[in-house]
Design a protein around this motif. Structure first.
Motif, PDB file in Angstrom:
ATOM      1  N   ALA A  70     -24.844 -15.067 -28.080  1.00 17.09           N
ATOM      2  CA  ALA A  70     -25.980 -16.262 -26.831  1.00 17.09           C
ATOM      3  C   ALA A  70     -25.375 -17.212 -26.488  1.00 17.09           C
ATOM      4  O   ALA A  70     -25.252 -18.299 -25.504  1.00 17.09           O
ATOM      5  N   LYS A  71     -25.359 -18.153 -28.044  1.00 16.44           N
ATOM      6  CA  LYS A  71     -25.438 -19.504 -27.506  1.00 16.44           C
ATOM      7  C   LYS A  71     -23.913 -20.055 -28.011  1.00 16.44           C
ATOM      8  O   LYS A  71     -23.091 -20.515 -27.337  1.00 16.44           O
ATOM      9  N   LEU A  72     -22.678 -18.593 -28.555  1.00 19.76           N
ATOM     10  CA  LEU A  72     -21.739 -19.092 -28.313  1.00 19.76           C
ATOM     11  C   LEU A  72     -21.242 -19.170 -26.957  1.00 19.76           C
ATOM     12  O   LEU A  72     -20.486 -19.836 -26.735  1.00 19.76           O
ATOM     13  N   ALA A  73     -21.424 -18.028 -26.162  1.00 21.09           N
ATOM     14  CA  ALA A  73     -21.484 -17.904 -24.933  1.00 21.09           C
ATOM     15  C   ALA A  73     -21.151 -19.032 -23.698  1.00 21.09           C
ATOM     16  O   ALA A  73     -20.906 -19.182 -23.326  1.00 21.09           O
ATOM     17  N   ALA A  74     -22.406 -19.549 -23.662  1.00 15.52           N
ATOM     18  CA  ALA A  74     -23.154 -20.687 -23.381  1.00 15.52           C
ATOM     19  C   ALA A  74     -21.931 -22.135 -23.388  1.00 15.52           C
ATOM     20  O   ALA A  74     -21.344 -23.282 -22.464  1.00 15.52           O
ATOM     21  N   ALA A  75     -21.693 -21.786 -25.237  1.00 14.12           N
ATOM     22  CA  ALA A  75     -20.627 -23.187 -25.339  1.00 14.12           C
ATOM     23  C   ALA A  75     -18.962 -22.890 -25.045  1.00 14.12           C
ATOM     24  O   ALA A  75     -18.121 -23.986 -25.051  1.00 14.12           O
ATOM     25  N   LEU A  76     -18.976 -21.971 -24.858  1.00 10.16           N
ATOM     26  CA  LEU A  76     -17.783 -21.458 -23.857  1.00 10.16           C
ATOM     27  C   LEU A  76     -17.639 -21.812 -22.393  1.00 10.16           C
ATOM     28  O   LEU A  76     -16.130 -21.381 -22.668  1.00 10.16           O
ATOM     29  N   GLY A  77     -18.034 -22.231 -21.642  1.00 13.39           N
ATOM     30  CA  GLY A  77     -18.199 -22.247 -20.416  1.00 13.39           C
ATOM     31  C   GLY A  77     -18.289 -21.307 -20.017  1.00 13.39           C
ATOM     32  O   GLY A  77     -18.200 -21.275 -18.265  1.00 13.39           O
ATOM     33  N   PHE A  78     -19.679 -20.504 -19.798  1.00 13.54           N
ATOM     34  CA  PHE A  78     -19.317 -19.225 -19.706  1.00 13.54           C
ATOM     35  C   PHE A  78     -20.666 -19.370 -18.740  1.00 13.54           C
ATOM     36  O   PHE A  78     -21.381 -18.449 -17.899  1.00 13.54           O
ATOM     37  N   ASP A  79     -21.158 -20.819 -18.068  1.00 12.12           N
ATOM     38  CA  ASP A  79     -22.080 -20.493 -17.962  1.00 12.12           C
ATOM     39  C   ASP A  79     -22.138 -20.210 -16.075  1.00 12.12           C
ATOM     40  O   ASP A  79     -23.092 -19.615 -15.851  1.00 12.12           O
ATOM     41  N   ASP A  80     -20.920 -20.394 -15.412  1.00 11.77           N
ATOM     42  CA  ASP A  80     -21.837 -19.638 -14.423  1.00 11.77           C
ATOM     43  C   ASP A  80     -21.422 -18.002 -13.861  1.00 11.77           C
ATOM     44  O   ASP A  80     -21.744 -17.327 -12.855  1.00 11.77           O
ATOM     45  N   LYS A  81     -20.594 -17.800 -15.309  1.00 16.37           N
ATOM     46  CA  LYS A  81     -20.608 -16.360 -15.036  1.00 16.37           C
ATOM     47  C   LYS A  81     -21.559 -15.334 -15.998  1.00 16.37           C
ATOM     48  O   LYS A  81     -21.922 -14.495 -16.785  1.00 16.37           O
ATOM     49  N   MET A  82     -22.356 -16.439 -16.944  1.00 16.87           N
ATOM     50  CA  MET A  82     -23.511 -15.795 -16.949  1.00 16.87           C
ATOM     51  C   MET A  82     -24.376 -14.438 -16.716  1.00 16.87           C
ATOM     52  O   MET A  82     -24.603 -13.522 -17.121  1.00 16.87           O
ATOM     53  N   GLY A  83     -24.696 -14.966 -15.408  1.00 10.78           N
ATOM     54  CA  GLY A  83     -25.463 -13.733 -14.864  1.00 10.78           C
ATOM     55  C   GLY A  83     -24.452 -12.601 -14.187  1.00 10.78           C
ATOM     56  O   GLY A  83     -25.157 -11.739 -14.777  1.00 10.78           O
ATOM     57  N   ASP A  84     -23.685 -12.831 -14.743  1.00 14.26           N
ATOM     58  CA  ASP A  84     -22.557 -11.636 -14.676  1.00 14.26           C
ATOM     59  C   ASP A  84     -22.210 -10.780 -15.797  1.00 14.26           C
ATOM     60  O   ASP A  84     -22.740  -9.730 -16.417  1.00 14.26           O
ATOM     61  N   ILE A  85     -22.747 -11.453 -16.636  1.00 13.39           N
ATOM     62  CA  ILE A  85     -22.537 -10.670 -18.077  1.00 13.39           C
ATOM     63  C   ILE A  85     -24.237 -10.336 -18.548  1.00 13.39           C
ATOM     64  O   ILE A  85     -24.124  -9.539 -19.256  1.00 13.39           O
ATOM     65  N   ILE A  86     -24.902 -10.824 -18.205  1.00 15.73           N
ATOM     66  CA  ILE A  86     -26.398  -9.785 -18.192  1.00 15.73           C
ATOM     67  C   ILE A  86     -26.191  -8.637 -17.394  1.00 15.73           C
ATOM     68  O   ILE A  86     -27.013  -8.144 -17.807  1.00 15.73           O
ATOM     69  N   ASP A  87     -26.065  -8.968 -15.734  1.00 15.06           N
ATOM     70  CA  ASP A  87     -26.215  -8.120 -15.626  1.00 15.06           C
ATOM     71  C   ASP A  87     -25.591  -6.325 -16.328  1.00 15.06           C
ATOM     72  O   ASP A  87     -26.093  -5.193 -16.269  1.00 15.06           O
ATOM     73  N   GLU A  88     -24.492  -7.058 -17.503  1.00 15.41           N
ATOM     74  CA  GLU A  88     -23.358  -5.929 -17.611  1.00 15.41           C
ATOM     75  C   GLU A  88     -23.828  -5.041 -19.138  1.00 15.41           C
ATOM     76  O   GLU A  88     -24.317  -4.498 -18.898  1.00 15.41           O
ATOM     77  N   LEU A  89     -24.788  -6.373 -19.148  1.00 14.83           N
ATOM     78  CA  LEU A  89     -25.767  -5.931 -20.921  1.00 14.83           C
ATOM     79  C   LEU A  89     -26.580  -5.861 -20.535  1.00 14.83           C
ATOM     80  O   LEU A  89     -26.850  -3.743 -21.077  1.00 14.83           O
ATOM     81  N   VAL A  90     -27.587  -5.595 -19.104  1.00 10.01           N
ATOM     82  CA  VAL A  90     -28.096  -4.882 -18.763  1.00 10.01           C
ATOM     83  C   VAL A  90     -28.755  -3.213 -18.419  1.00 10.01           C
ATOM     84  O   VAL A  90     -29.176  -1.951 -18.360  1.00 10.01           O
ATOM     85  N   LYS A  91     -27.428  -3.226 -18.342  1.00  9.89           N
ATOM     86  CA  LYS A  91     -26.580  -1.940 -17.283  1.00  9.89           C
ATOM     87  C   LYS A  91     -26.394  -1.116 -18.771  1.00  9.89           C
ATOM     88  O   LYS A  91     -26.395   0.159 -18.458  1.00  9.89           O
ATOM     89  N   ASN A  92     -25.414  -1.585 -19.414  1.00 12.35           N
ATOM     90  CA  ASN A  92     -25.134  -0.709 -20.605  1.00 12.35           C
ATOM     91  C   ASN A  92     -26.579  -0.453 -21.784  1.00 12.35           C
ATOM     92  O   ASN A  92     -26.048  -0.274 -22.667  1.00 12.35           O
ATOM     93  N   GLY A  93     -27.765  -0.813 -20.988  1.00 17.33           N
ATOM     94  CA  GLY A  93     -29.408  -0.264 -21.819  1.00 17.33           C
ATOM     95  C   GLY A  93     -29.089  -1.555 -23.586  1.00 17.33           C
ATOM     96  O   GLY A  93     -30.056  -1.737 -24.190  1.00 17.33           O
TER      97      GLY A  93
END
Length: 534
Positions: free
Chosen positions: A272-295
């Motif tokens: 999670a911290k690596l994803a934020a450091a990679l600059g996915f700040d604007d797309k973290m919401g989409d990533i979280i939505d996909e995680l929730v869909k995958n259980g």
């Protein structure tokens, strides 16, 4: 006096038709004019918007240019101080190295050995030493960071270790698992989590040559990862992303590839911290939505906390959703397995793992006041007890049967035993007849006494229930009282324990794999071998 010629109807009709044609032409011209006017208006609006956008970009570039100039001037002004500090640091390292070489005894301490290898810039020796001290990983992790500060060029030292690892990985060299672990320790020590946030807005701490070498190494590494998608380990994926973040190589890779690594190995602690450091700040919401869909609601909680999106994705709601889904999964496993013993065990393991994950997430994010875990802890304790009892019963059933006992008056090997069970006929019941197993049935007993002892069906024909003479020969008084029987655990699946945290009635189904047995007519055994016969 002359009269005007009469106007014919044909001429009037023709005149009217001409007027209608002219009217159509005028209306068509009006429509074309309106269309052209709208088109030119849209063009003018578009040009004005683009002009405003260009002006805004120009202002942004001007501000960035001025900031870059200020940063360059500050770095240029700091160069003398940095040069003097580097020279003093090198002098200190040189004196320490000379002192180490002059020491005839040497040093056997962990920190001193790590510092010595770092001062020598011996990447191969450093990796080998770290692998040899793998059992001391806790103190080793703290000492590596201190040792790297003693190196003349820590980035080059770690990069050389990774170059050796990548080259050996392509050659399928043995011991890659240990070397991968050692390289992971090095990169975590070189680029700690605190440095990810400090790097924003600052220049790299390594030279351009080191950055180019790191890019080449990571490019080769990526080629190997593309050919090993099925065998890619989570630790190696995290290490790869750690190198990308540390050496600022995000622009060299496709964003989809990096995002796929983040999603595939989202359960890793640092992801999670690596994803934020990679600059996915604007797309973290989409990533979280996909995680929730995958259980993967638990991972979504960590990602939401790392990205600061806890208001959009409340942790408590995600935890409750994960708890409900885990209950459904456990019930589905139980039903698909026809409530068999294996399905029951798998279902309880799934439930126990989900409970542990929820409790760990609540503790990590300090959510005890919002999400109570008391019932979950009680349920986890029950499941752990059932699991330990099952292991004990399995271990007891797997032990070999005791040797045939001897009579009290005969020594081992001095004669045949006092009694021997009758061999079962071929294709007959493996158990002796009920009347031979219980020659003297006792009176009717209470249910607590009947179910207090464990019946081992496999070894039922090894020992016969002794009568009074045999009992007295072993020093045990013959008694038909249930109190004389040693209390044992009766191995049966725990009843009234459902998938949820509350006891339920038959939540795991009523089908079991136990054979019906008439406990009411069975006499409790009072045979207790002495310590000399065991």
């Amino acid at each position: 006096m002359s009269t005007a010629p009469p106007i014919s109807a044909d001429r009037v009709q023709k005149f009217i038709e001409d007027l209608e044609a002219q009217k159509k032409i005028v209306s068509k011209c009006t429509e074309l004019f309106t269309t052209l006017t709208n088109h030119f208006t849209s063009l003018q609006n578009s040009l004005s918007q683009k002009s405003q956008s260009l002006d805004a970009k120009f202002l942004s570039l001007s501000s960035k240019f001025s900031q870059s100039l200020d940063s360059l001037s500050q770095r240029e002004s700091c160069l003398p101080d940095r040069e003097s500090a580097a020279a003093a640091h090198i002098e200190t390292l040189k004196e320490a190295a000379f002192a180490e070489f002059k020491d005839p005894k040497g040093s056997a301490q962990l920190s001193d050995t790590l510092k010595s290898l770092a001062r020598r810039m011996d990447s191969a020796g450093l990796v080998k030493f770290i692998v040899s001290k793998r059992k001391e990983s806790v103190p080793l992790r703290a000492e590596i960071s201190v040792a790297l500060s003693e190196a003349v060029d820590p980035h080059r030292l770690v990069l050389e270790a990774f170059e050796d690892f990548v080259s050996q990985k392509s050659g399928k060299t043995l011991g890659l698992t240990d070397k991968r672990w050692a390289c992971g320790m090095l990169v975590h020590a070189l680029f700690p989590e605190s440095s990810w946030k400090e790097k924003k807005g600052k220049g790299p701490e390594f030279s351009r040559n080191i950055g180019e070498r790191a890019a080449e190494v990571v490019d080769r590494w990526k080629g190997q990862l593309d050919g090993e998608k099925e065998g890619l380990t989570p630790g190696e994926a995290v290490m790869f992303l750690h190198m990308v973040v540390g050496f600022e190589l995000k622009e060299r890779f496709d964003e989809g590839f990096l995002r796929k690594l983040v999603l595939d190995f989202s359960s890793r602690r640092d992801m999670a911290k690596l994803a934020a450091a990679l600059g996915f700040d604007d797309k973290m919401g989409d990533i979280i939505d996909e995680l929730v869909k995958n259980g993967k609601e638990i991972e979504a909680v960590y990602f939401a906390r790392a990205a600061g999106l806890t208001e959009r994705f409340p942790p408590v709601s995600l935890l409750k959703s994960y708890q409900q889904n885990s209950k459904k999964n456990a019930t589905t496993i139980l039903k698909n397995g026809n409530f068999s013993a294996a399905a029951t065990e798998e279902s309880k393991n799934v439930e126990l793992n989900s409970i542990k994950a929820i409790i760990k997430c609540v503790e990590d994010h300090k959510l005890e006041s919002e999400f109570s875990t008391d019932l979950l802890r009680k349920r986890a304790t029950q499941l752990e007890k059932v699991k330990s009892d099952r292991k004990k019963s399995s271990a007891a059933a797997g032990k070999p049967q005791n040797k045939r006992s001897h009579s009290a008056g005969s020594a081992r090997g001095s004669g045949p035993p006092a009694f021997r069970p009758t061999k079962a006929a071929k294709f007959s019941n493996v158990y002796p007849p009920f009347n031979r197993r219980n020659p003297a049935p006792s009176a009717q007993q209470s249910p607590a006494a009947r179910f207090s002892a464990q019946y081992n069906y496999v070894g039922q024909n090894v020992f016969e229930a002794p009568t009074a003479p045999y009992a007295s020969a072993y020093g045990v008084t013959h008694s038909q009282s249930p109190a004389a029987v040693t209390q044992q655990h009766y191995v049966h699946p725990v009843e009234n324990l459902g998938v949820s945290s509350f006891p339920t009635s038959g939540a795991y189904g009523g089908q079991t794999s136990y054979v019906a047995y008439d406990y009411g007519s069975a006499a409790p055994s009072v045979f207790q071998p002495s310590s000399s016969t065991q």
